[in-house]
Design an enzyme around this catalytic site. Sequence first.
Site, PDB file in Angstrom:
ATOM      1  CG  ASP A   1    -106.408 -39.206  63.381  1.00 51.07           C
ATOM      2  OD1 ASP A   1    -107.488 -39.827  63.333  1.00 51.07           O
ATOM      3  OD2 ASP A   1    -105.666 -39.070  62.393  1.00 51.07           O
TER       4      ASP A   1
ATOM      5  CG  ASP B   1    -111.093 -41.679  61.837  1.00 49.50           C
ATOM      6  OD1 ASP B   1    -110.355 -41.180  62.705  1.00 49.50           O
ATOM      7  OD2 ASP B   1    -110.903 -41.512  60.630  1.00 49.50           O
TER       8      ASP B   1
END
Length: 438
Positions: free
Chosen positions: A97, A294
């Site tokens: 992430d 992201d």
Amino acid sequence: MKKGNVGMLALLRVVVLMLVLCVPSSSSLSSSSGSYFEQKQNRRKSLVPTQTTSSLTLNRVGSSIVFPVHGNVYPIGFYNVTLNIGQPSKPYFVDPDTGSDLTWLQCDAPCAHCTKTLHPLYRPSRPENKVPCKDPLCQSLHPPEHRCETPEQCDYELNYVDGSSTLGVLVKDDFSFNFTSGEQFKPSLALGCGYDQIDGKYPHPFDGVLGLGKGKSSIVSQLSRLGFIKNVIGHCLSVRGGGYLFFGDDLYDSSRVMWTSMSRDLPEHYSPGYAELIYGGKTTGIKNLPTVFDSGSSYTYLVSLAYNALTSLVKKELSGRSLSEVSDDDHTLTHCWRGKKPFKSLQDVKKYFKPLALSFTNGGKAKAKFEMPPEAYLIISRKGNVCLGILDGGENVNIIGDISMQDKLVIYNNEKQLIGWMPENCDRLPKYKTTSMW
């Protein structure tokens, strides 16, 4: 982090991230052979994998580490890599992430609320190796005004926009890595021992999260400060599923990369700044879109103004064609279209859709253009319909998610504060450069 079937906004999760420095000493991590925590609080965050193969099949050049990535955007809805942690070393599936900093595992401390995983819950090798709250790593997770009520440990709480959260304590443990030369090393790094998790809307039974953000607590930042690698992260996600993640800067030809500076307006995130939306090679008139990359979001998000403009253009383009919008029996994503017969692949439908691009001003001069062919924003649902993999992100920020980063090498160079991308075959691990060591 959380990559649900509709892909939640990992970056916004980080915006709302709240880490609690101190809790009463009754919840302190014990150094005895008993439970690590005597008092539990109330939070959560979990995930799930595709293969049990260890991701530490690493090779090395200079100072880089490569992790095979498993998963896909659809139908699985997320990616994972494997970290080997502890003494003895044990494998854990984690969600890579770039929208969050802290790496953490669901932890048997004991665990007040943990979700089912494919591995036993993590237990710190040495419970006495807690990170004190005055440690710079702990302080980097909190605002300056936080006070240390429990000096011997660093307690944290992370809350994510999808409703999930985790509560835990920062500990240090041994990580097993291999450089791309084959040399193994086992640094002691800080990670979160998450003993109280709350599920969000789209839970995934992973063991935890690999935080790849820009903060001091990220694994890459820690490795860089220890002198093992440069603070550079890259990933390559295949449209066919899988791919690879790497730490270090020896695995790509910088001259082939489209580089742009990281934005000073969004310093905590991997942002190339403000974008102009291009559709079919022509401007839409939608500009000044604050944008971030992201890897914790399966899909791409546009703020409502840009999203509504784009969907109107797509529907206009499809008007009179042999596609009809599905409104009843396919709820895979917000907008789906069916053909005269079910589609088998994106090759069957990409002729109906125009390419997209986000154009970024590069240092006030040239423009860096992030191209998105139809394959980078469409999926074929289980029912054989084609669906738009760009969703309404509300009024905050625009997110380039996994779907739009497929078949591209995306690089976050924290050393030079640059973000770069280039087309790449992500089905095989990279060929290593033989440049000089730094």
